[in-house]
Design an enzyme around this catalytic site. Structure first.
Site, short mmCIF file in Angstrom:
data_model
loop_
_atom_site.label_atom_id
_atom_site.label_comp_id
_atom_site.label_asym_id
_atom_site.label_seq_id
_atom_site.Cartn_x
_atom_site.Cartn_y
_atom_site.Cartn_z
N GLY A 31 -11.18 35.62 -18.61
CA GLY A 31 -12.53 36.09 -18.93
C GLY A 31 -13.62 35.15 -18.45
O GLY A 31 -13.37 34.31 -17.58
N HIS A 37 -13.80 36.09 -9.66
CA HIS A 37 -12.84 37.04 -10.27
C HIS A 37 -13.01 38.42 -9.65
O HIS A 37 -12.03 39.11 -9.34
CB HIS A 37 -13.09 37.18 -11.78
CG HIS A 37 -12.83 35.95 -12.59
ND1 HIS A 37 -13.82 35.30 -13.28
CD2 HIS A 37 -11.68 35.26 -12.83
CE1 HIS A 37 -13.30 34.26 -13.92
NE2 HIS A 37 -12.00 34.22 -13.66
N GLN A 61 -1.56 27.28 -22.48
CA GLN A 61 -1.75 26.55 -21.23
C GLN A 61 -2.82 25.46 -21.31
O GLN A 61 -3.12 24.81 -20.32
CB GLN A 61 -2.04 27.51 -20.07
CG GLN A 61 -3.42 28.13 -20.09
CD GLN A 61 -3.56 29.18 -19.00
OE1 GLN A 61 -2.94 30.24 -19.04
NE2 GLN A 61 -4.37 28.89 -18.00
N GLY A 148 -6.28 33.46 -7.19
CA GLY A 148 -7.29 32.76 -6.43
C GLY A 148 -6.76 31.46 -5.83
O GLY A 148 -6.02 30.73 -6.50
N ASP A 151 -7.08 27.89 -7.64
CA ASP A 151 -6.02 27.29 -8.45
C ASP A 151 -4.75 27.26 -7.59
O ASP A 151 -3.78 27.97 -7.87
CB ASP A 151 -5.82 28.12 -9.73
CG ASP A 151 -7.07 28.11 -10.59
OD1 ASP A 151 -7.27 27.14 -11.31
OD2 ASP A 151 -7.87 29.07 -10.50
N GLN A 154 -1.34 26.43 -8.95
CA GLN A 154 -0.94 27.52 -9.84
C GLN A 154 -0.33 28.68 -9.05
O GLN A 154 0.63 29.31 -9.50
CB GLN A 154 -2.15 28.00 -10.64
CG GLN A 154 -1.90 29.21 -11.49
CD GLN A 154 -3.06 29.50 -12.42
OE1 GLN A 154 -3.19 28.89 -13.47
NE2 GLN A 154 -3.92 30.44 -12.05
N ARG A 188 -15.78 27.55 -16.02
CA ARG A 188 -16.23 26.29 -16.63
C ARG A 188 -17.62 25.88 -16.16
O ARG A 188 -18.28 25.07 -16.82
CB ARG A 188 -15.22 25.17 -16.32
CG ARG A 188 -13.95 25.31 -17.14
CD ARG A 188 -13.05 24.10 -16.98
NE ARG A 188 -11.96 24.12 -17.94
CZ ARG A 188 -10.82 24.78 -17.76
NH1 ARG A 188 -10.64 25.46 -16.65
NH2 ARG A 188 -9.87 24.75 -18.68
#
Ligand code: AMP
Length: 278
Positions: A31, A37, A61, A148, A151, A154, A188
């Site tokens: 979110g 996004h 996480q 994305g 990251d 990830q 962030r």
């Protein structure tokens, strides 16, 4: 857009569409949506019949409980943006839906990915990411998963996860969307003041400098000078690392396929970014 709060409801909707051979693209998020996004949603929409976005701030996480507490929540705004993007389905589960009573934690063998860079600085983080993505993939059953590049480690972890579990979902990595000043868009960033956002562009500028100097300077000098520059600009640096983009191991003499990755904290807000250098 249809909003589902339970896995059961979403499952029956997906089941009906799978019968009709519809392709399903999936964009998992936490979110506080931004254009980064939405670029994933756009990509999923061009390649699938149905695009599902999930919003779930996954507690498992967050290695730092303060970070979890302060994670931005902008659900009404998120829903408006998803409707404007013509996303087909929003999955908005609560914690008991993702981790029902009796949920058995599995331990994922992620090898070196768990001990380097983000793995080193955020112990347990990637286990939490695997837990939630494994569960979401099980619920949503997408043909393609959109992630994305921001990251980057990830994306490698999730690709390891699908190999480990034998999940056939294809993974598409979408380039990082940036503000005009180069700052990588991130949820962030909402916690940064305008002045802090300006200062945060130092991360992008550092990546560009690394790219421009890759072939004239040694890796260790590049990393050290970049780290020093960030510290001088007021960051607490976790790492500035130039690695082979395929393996995240040291780059070879030829420096081909090199990627720079940075994690640094400004006034308590940790930011990450990366850039392919050649
Ligand atoms: P998050 O909500 O931060 O968990 O991010 C959800 C997905 O959006 C992840 O696959 C992120 O890598 C991706 N993402 C976050 N920021 C950006 C960006 N600036 N550009 C493209 N994708 C992004």
């Amino acid at each position: 857009m249809i909003l589902f709060k339970t896995a059961h409801q979403l499952n029956s909707y997906i089941g009906q569409h799978k019968e009709k051979d519809k392709r399903l693209g999936f964009v998992p998020t936490m979110g506080a949506l931004h254009k980064g996004h939405l670029s994933l949603i756009d990509r999923a929409k061009t390649e699938n019949n149905i695009t599902v976005c999930s919003i779930f701030i996954n507690p498992t996480q967050f290695n730092n409980p303060e970070d979890f507490k302060r994670y931005p929540v902008t659900i009404e705004n998120d829903i408006e943006q998803l409707i404007a993007s013509e996303c087909d389905v929003l999955f908005l589960p609560d914690e008991t839906e993702i981790y029902p009573a009796g949920f058995k934690k599995r331990v994922y063998s992620l090898g070196k990915l768990e001990t380097i860079l983000e793995g080193y600085y955020r112990p347990g983080h990637f286990q939490g990411v695997c837990q939630v993505v494994d569960r979401l993939l099980h619920i949503v059953q997408p043909d393609t998963l959109y992630l994305g590049q921001k990251d980057y480690q990830q994306t490698m972890v999730i690709s390891t996860l699908t190999n480990l579990t034998g999940n056939k979902t294809k993974i598409v990595v979408v380039p990082t969307l940036r503000e005009k000043n180069g700052l990588a868009m991130s949820s962030r960033n909402l916690r940064l003041t305008h002045t802090q956002q300006e200062r945060a562009t130092t991360i992008y500028k550092t990546l560009v400098t690394l790219k421009n100097n890759l072939h004239t300077t040694s890796i260790s000098v590049l990393e050290a000078v970049a780290s020093e520059g960030l510290e001088k600009a007021g960051f607490k640096v976790d790492y500035v690392a130039i690695k082979n983009a395929k393996t995240l191991e040291a780059v070879t003499e030829s420096k081909s396929g090199a990627m720079a990755l940075i994690a640094a904290t400004i006034d308590g807000i940790r930011l990450i970014d990366n850039m392919l250098l050649n």
